[in-house]
Structures are given as C-alpha cells and as structure tokens.
Design a protein around this motif. Structure first.
Motif, PDB file in Angstrom:
ATOM      1  N   VAL A  58      11.335  -8.875 -17.441  1.00  0.00           N
ATOM      2  CA  VAL A  58      11.691  -8.182 -16.415  1.00  0.00           C
ATOM      3  C   VAL A  58      12.420  -6.795 -16.590  1.00  0.00           C
ATOM      4  N   ALA A  59      12.885  -6.825 -18.151  1.00  0.00           N
ATOM      5  CA  ALA A  59      13.755  -5.808 -18.063  1.00  0.00           C
ATOM      6  C   ALA A  59      13.585  -5.414 -19.710  1.00  0.00           C
ATOM      7  N   SER A  60      14.191  -3.971 -19.718  1.00  0.00           N
ATOM      8  CA  SER A  60      14.293  -3.744 -21.212  1.00  0.00           C
ATOM      9  C   SER A  60      15.804  -4.134 -21.722  1.00  0.00           C
ATOM     10  N   SER A  61      16.534  -4.089 -20.513  1.00  0.00           N
ATOM     11  CA  SER A  61      17.723  -4.546 -20.775  1.00  0.00           C
ATOM     12  C   SER A  61      17.709  -5.958 -20.022  1.00  0.00           C
ATOM     13  N   PRO A  62      18.105  -7.035 -20.837  1.00  0.00           N
ATOM     14  CA  PRO A  62      17.742  -8.202 -20.067  1.00  0.00           C
ATOM     15  C   PRO A  62      18.390  -8.608 -18.715  1.00  0.00           C
ATOM     16  N   VAL A  63      17.896  -9.447 -17.856  1.00  0.00           N
ATOM     17  CA  VAL A  63      18.497  -9.776 -16.523  1.00  0.00           C
ATOM     18  C   VAL A  63      19.073 -10.926 -16.966  1.00  0.00           C
ATOM     19  N   VAL A  64      20.415 -10.743 -16.460  1.00  0.00           N
ATOM     20  CA  VAL A  64      21.363 -12.077 -16.569  1.00  0.00           C
ATOM     21  C   VAL A  64      21.734 -12.599 -15.427  1.00  0.00           C
ATOM     22  N   LEU A  65      21.051 -13.869 -15.294  1.00  0.00           N
ATOM     23  CA  LEU A  65      21.452 -14.681 -14.040  1.00  0.00           C
ATOM     24  C   LEU A  65      22.579 -15.561 -14.028  1.00  0.00           C
ATOM     25  N   ARG A  66      23.476 -15.116 -13.340  1.00  0.00           N
ATOM     26  CA  ARG A  66      24.971 -15.829 -13.268  1.00  0.00           C
ATOM     27  C   ARG A  66      24.879 -16.894 -12.197  1.00  0.00           C
ATOM     28  N   PRO A  67      25.944 -17.944 -12.270  1.00  0.00           N
ATOM     29  CA  PRO A  67      25.937 -18.803 -11.147  1.00  0.00           C
ATOM     30  C   PRO A  67      26.142 -17.909  -9.868  1.00  0.00           C
ATOM     31  N   GLY A  68      25.485 -18.733  -8.838  1.00  0.00           N
ATOM     32  CA  GLY A  68      25.488 -17.956  -7.298  1.00  0.00           C
ATOM     33  C   GLY A  68      24.478 -16.780  -7.220  1.00  0.00           C
ATOM     34  N   GLN A  69      23.660 -16.713  -8.502  1.00  0.00           N
ATOM     35  CA  GLN A  69      22.490 -15.802  -8.172  1.00  0.00           C
ATOM     36  C   GLN A  69      21.178 -16.569  -8.221  1.00  0.00           C
ATOM     37  N   MET A  70      20.135 -15.938  -7.812  1.00  0.00           N
ATOM     38  CA  MET A  70      19.088 -16.488  -7.810  1.00  0.00           C
ATOM     39  C   MET A  70      17.867 -15.535  -7.835  1.00  0.00           C
ATOM     40  N   LEU A  71      16.614 -15.865  -8.316  1.00  0.00           N
ATOM     41  CA  LEU A  71      15.373 -14.943  -8.184  1.00  0.00           C
ATOM     42  C   LEU A  71      14.542 -15.536  -7.110  1.00  0.00           C
ATOM     43  N   LEU A  72      14.270 -14.775  -6.133  1.00  0.00           N
ATOM     44  CA  LEU A  72      13.575 -15.320  -5.056  1.00  0.00           C
ATOM     45  C   LEU A  72      11.933 -14.383  -5.120  1.00  0.00           C
ATOM     46  N   PRO A  73      10.812 -15.104  -4.788  1.00  0.00           N
ATOM     47  CA  PRO A  73       9.856 -13.983  -4.671  1.00  0.00           C
ATOM     48  C   PRO A  73      10.123 -13.027  -3.681  1.00  0.00           C
ATOM     49  N   GLY A  74       9.484 -11.798  -4.034  1.00  0.00           N
ATOM     50  CA  GLY A  74       9.817 -10.630  -2.824  1.00  0.00           C
ATOM     51  C   GLY A  74       9.212 -10.756  -1.507  1.00  0.00           C
ATOM     52  N   PHE A  75       9.820 -10.174  -0.776  1.00  0.00           N
ATOM     53  CA  PHE A  75       9.537 -10.396   0.747  1.00  0.00           C
ATOM     54  C   PHE A  75       8.126  -9.620   1.140  1.00  0.00           C
ATOM     55  N   VAL A  76       7.517 -10.298   1.917  1.00  0.00           N
ATOM     56  CA  VAL A  76       6.069  -9.420   2.345  1.00  0.00           C
ATOM     57  C   VAL A  76       6.419  -9.300   3.728  1.00  0.00           C
ATOM     58  N   ASP A  77       6.160  -7.890   4.012  1.00  0.00           N
ATOM     59  CA  ASP A  77       6.163  -7.549   5.483  1.00  0.00           C
ATOM     60  C   ASP A  77       4.557  -7.307   5.871  1.00  0.00           C
ATOM     61  N   ALA A  78       4.036  -8.462   6.600  1.00  0.00           N
ATOM     62  CA  ALA A  78       2.666  -8.403   6.859  1.00  0.00           C
ATOM     63  C   ALA A  78       2.076  -7.214   8.031  1.00  0.00           C
ATOM     64  N   HIS A  79       3.307  -6.512   8.555  1.00  0.00           N
ATOM     65  CA  HIS A  79       2.987  -5.601   9.772  1.00  0.00           C
ATOM     66  C   HIS A  79       4.039  -4.711  10.046  1.00  0.00           C
ATOM     67  N   VAL A  80       3.798  -3.390   9.740  1.00  0.00           N
ATOM     68  CA  VAL A  80       4.899  -2.477  10.023  1.00  0.00           C
ATOM     69  C   VAL A  80       4.325  -1.085  10.033  1.00  0.00           C
ATOM     70  N   HIS A  81       4.808  -0.317  10.891  1.00  0.00           N
ATOM     71  CA  HIS A  81       4.408   0.942  11.243  1.00  0.00           C
ATOM     72  C   HIS A  81       5.297   1.905  10.775  1.00  0.00           C
ATOM     73  N   ALA A  82       4.751   2.734   9.509  1.00  0.00           N
ATOM     74  CA  ALA A  82       5.667   3.598   8.990  1.00  0.00           C
ATOM     75  C   ALA A  82       5.968   4.768   9.650  1.00  0.00           C
ATOM     76  N   PRO A  83       5.039   5.447  10.435  1.00  0.00           N
ATOM     77  CA  PRO A  83       5.545   6.565  11.176  1.00  0.00           C
ATOM     78  C   PRO A  83       6.467   6.193  12.270  1.00  0.00           C
ATOM     79  N   GLN A  84       6.431   5.043  12.868  1.00  0.00           N
ATOM     80  CA  GLN A  84       7.451   4.747  14.004  1.00  0.00           C
ATOM     81  C   GLN A  84       8.989   4.627  13.576  1.00  0.00           C
ATOM     82  N   PHE A  85       9.226   4.694  12.367  1.00  0.00           N
ATOM     83  CA  PHE A  85      10.650   4.572  11.898  1.00  0.00           C
ATOM     84  C   PHE A  85      11.839   5.376  12.618  1.00  0.00           C
ATOM     85  N   PRO A  86      11.286   6.736  13.015  1.00  0.00           N
ATOM     86  CA  PRO A  86      12.390   7.476  13.641  1.00  0.00           C
ATOM     87  C   PRO A  86      12.536   6.813  14.877  1.00  0.00           C
ATOM     88  N   ASN A  87      11.801   6.220  15.697  1.00  0.00           N
ATOM     89  CA  ASN A  87      11.897   5.675  16.897  1.00  0.00           C
ATOM     90  C   ASN A  87      12.908   4.036  16.700  1.00  0.00           C
TER      91      ASN A  87
END
Ligand code: GUN
Ligand code: FE
Length: 429
Positions: A47-76
């Motif tokens: 994942v990195a050209s500079s290595p990822v260092v996982l320290r105690p208290g850290q974790m890797l989670l699968p990325g979040f999936v937003d299955a429904h979002v309206h990009a043009p509505q963000f100003p509202n």
C-alpha cells in the motif's frame, strides 16, 4: 504483494489479519503486535512506497461504501428539513439541481464533494448527479482526479417536473447514452456509469422501459428510489393504477435486476420484498435521511430476513452528513427504535451495521467481487483508523472493542489514511 490493480494476494496469511464472526468483514488490527512497537504492512499490502506502520491502537478496516448519495445536493446539506419529501424536492432540491446547467458551478461543487466523501472514509460511492450530461461528467472527472471508486449516474426525469428541470424522453435517452460513452472514454477502472431514473413520479413508463433496455444491452448498473414516503407511494399508486404496488412499476419496466440498488424502501410490502429478493435487487438504507425528512423507520432486519441485500447510504442532502459513520450510528438508533414497538425483536448490532457499511454496500452495488473486505484477490480499499486513548481505557481493548469504540465514538479525525486500489488518496483532502 500487490499486483498492478492493488489486489492483495497474501493478506489472509498474516497473523495480524483477524477473521471475525461470519457477519463481519476482516479487520486488521495491531492486536497481535502488543508488546512490540509496530509492524510494517508495506510489503504485505503493497500500500505504500513508504511502508504503512500499524501501531497498537490502530487498525485497517475495509473502506466505507456509500450506496446512495446525491453529489449536487451538498450545498443544501443540513437545510430544508421543515418539509417532507415531495414538498422538499419542489422547494429546495429541484431549484438547486437546476443550477448545474452551469458547468463551472458544477465543477467547483463536485471537486469539494468528492474530497468531503473521501475524507469521511467513503472509498466507494454510488452518486446521483443531475439531468445535465456535461456537469455529470464533471463529477466523474473529480472522482477520477481524486482516485475514488464510484458509480455515477446522470439523472433521468421526463414528467411531473419543473419546466426548467425536465427533459424530453428522447433527450433523456440520448444524453444518457452519450454520458455512458464519454464516461467509458475516461478509461478509469475505478469509475462506472449507473442508469438513474430518479423515481417513478419523475419518469414515465416509456422512459423507464427504454432505460432498462439500455442497462440490459450494455450490462449497466441501475439506481433509483422506492417507497420512501407515504405521499410518494400514494402518488405512484395514482399514476400507475394497473400496477399492484410500487415495486411492480419498476419490475414491469425491467428495472429490477441484480445490478439495481433502490434507495430507502422504508414502507415496502411483503410482496415487494419477495420480488426484490427474486430479482437480486438491493436496498440502500438511508437512516439519517429517513429521520430528517420524517419518512419513517426502516425495519432493516425485516429486509434482511426476506433475503434482500442491504447497504448504507448517506442520501445527502436528505441526510445532513456525508459520513457513513453517522449513517452507522443512525442505523443502530433506528433499529432500536423499531424494536420498541415489536415483541421479541432483535435490533441490529454494531457488527451487523459495520457489515452493511462495507460488504453489504459492496454487495448492494454488485461490486463485492472487487471490494468490501480483505479477501485474497480483492482490491485494497481501506481505512487506517487510530483509536488510541490510553488515558481513558482502563483495560487494553481487544479487536472488537477497538472497532466498537471507533463506530460509536470515532470521527473523521480517527481516519488517518484512506486507500483506494492500494493507493493512498489522503492527499486529496
Ligand atoms: N426521491 C426522488 N428524488 C429524491 C431525492 O433527491 N432525495 C430523496 N431523499 N428522495 C428522492
Ligand atoms: Fe436519494
């Protein structure tokens, strides 16, 4: 090691990759490292050209999936919750979306939207744009530039809409075909088109059938809304009197496929759930929006028990927040609120809702062969999350407690890195 697509091939051979109970995607924790300072994940995940260092208290989670979002509505976002769905659309949403005829406006907003979503940890988003093909392409360009993974839909609307925010059937179909073609010409492996009839009130049967044919002939994803609000359901009943229910309208059009995701589904009937399960059509649960627009409490357990795949959506600006973490908490709250009026009801727990936010979303978008967890061969979309709180933790937290802390108490500040296809995309925000 990682191949050219960022697919991890050795992930689950590491002792610090912990497979959790059936409903939970794997998460990678520093747990096995306690007593050691840190470990480099650079070589194992590439994942990195500079290595990822996982320290105690850290974790890797699968990325979040937003299955429904309206990009043009963000100003509202955060505005207009004095109205319910149909009045809200007419008063706040359509007038804002009509402004995206201006490509410069669109480019400026969309650049910020994609950054906001990535910084909230959304590695895969299923976006509605507007009816405007050029502006919708601006959204795609922002997504490609930022390195996010996304499905992007030019919206289709040909009836019952304001005069300045409407299309003819011919225009709607032709613009959709040219949008799909031009999106494919961007040649980004991370971005795909999704056919996007807004909902059964904004499109007639003729248009919906033509869009379903297009999706079938080109094997495209489909997204729309269903059974969000009682006034909407009444209106659909009036418009399509020959159909027994809302789902049948989409089914007759040919829109219910295994690559279709329907937003909301708050008030779906048993017959409708059966059809969705048969077709392999999924639901994007949008609990923040369902509350803000007072649409109702969606009983997700009932959908799951009926065999329907469920993901989570922010539905900005029906929902005020672009964060799937906020949607996770709202889904947990909603499920408990549902349980108050049902005997022997088992509310969703945090592990189940975490599943909805990752694998559930990937399945709902028919992308679970590519992302959703760290199974060998999938592409590496991940969040590096840090939940260090040595002053407040009486005992050392185990893996599930760390996850629980993050889901209930965490925020964007705890998301230290965001990876899409093995590439750090944090610099985008
Ligand atoms: N139904 C049709 N359009 C919309 C929309 O933009 N937002 C929500 N929440 N529901 C819809
Ligand atoms: Fe929506």
């Amino acid at each position: 090691m990682r191949d050219a697509l960022g697919r991890s091939s050795v992930a689950n051979r590491h002792n610090f990759l912990i497979s959790l109970p059936d409903t939970l995607p794997q998460i990678v924790l520093a747990e096995a490292l306690r007593g050691r300072d840190a470990v480099s994940l650079g070589s194992s995940f590439g994942v990195a050209s500079s290595p990822v260092v996982l320290r105690p208290g850290q974790m890797l989670l699968p990325g979040f999936v937003d299955a429904h979002v309206h990009a043009p509505q963000f100003p509202n976002a955060g505005l207009g919750y004095d109205k319910t769905l149909l009045d809200w659309l007419q008063t706040y949403t359509f007038p804002l979306e009509a402004r995206y005829v201006d490509q410069d406006f669109a480019a400026r907003v969309y650049e910020a939207v994609v950054r906001r979503c990535l910084s909230a940890g959304t590695t895969l988003a299923c976006y509605f744009a507007t009816i405007h093909p050029e502006s919708s392409l601006q959204l795609a360009r922002s997504v490609v530039r930022a390195g996010q993974r996304a499905l992007i839909g030019k919206v289709n609307m040909n009836v019952n809409n304001p005069a300045d925010y409407n299309e003819t059937t011919e225009q709607s179909v032709n613009d959709t075909i040219s949008f799909v073609d031009r999106l494919q010409q961007l040649q980004s492996p991370l971005v795909q088109a999704v056919v996007t009839p807004r909902f059964a009130i904004s499109c007639d049967m003729d248009l919906m059938k033509k869009l379903a044919d297009l999706a079938r002939s080109r094997n495209l994803h489909i997204q729309t809304h269903i059974s969000e609000n009682m006034g909407e359901i009444e209106a659909v009943r009036g418009l399509y009197q020959q159909c027994a229910n809302y789902a049948e309208v989409y089914d007759r059009a040919g829109l219910l496929t295994s690559k279709t995701v329907l937003a909301h589904g708050v008030h779906l009937l048993e017959d409708e759930l059966r059809v969705l399960a048969e077709r392999g059509t999924s639901v994007a649960h949008c609990p923040t929006s369902n509350t803000c627009l007072r649409s109702g409490l969606c009983d997700v357990r009932r959908l799951l028990d009926a065999g329907v795949t469920v993901g989570l959506g922010t539905d900005v600006s029906g929902g005020p927040s672009p964060s799937i973490l906020d949607a996770i908490r709202a889904a947990l709250d909603t499920s408990i609120h549902v349980s108050f009026s049902k005997k022997n009801y088992k509310p969703l727990n945090y592990q189940e809702v975490f599943y909805l936010a990752t694998m559930g979303g990937a399945k709902a978008l028919a992308m679970d062969n590519i992302v959703g967890n760290f199974a060998v061969g999938k592409e590496f979309d991940a969040l590096l999350v840090s939940v260090p709180d040595p002053d407040l933790h009486i005992e050392t937290l185990d893996s599930l407690q760390q996850l629980q802390k993050f889901l209930y108490c965490g925020s964007e500040r705890n998301i230290k890195e965001v990876y899409v296809q093995g590439r750090s995309v944090k610099k985008a925000f």
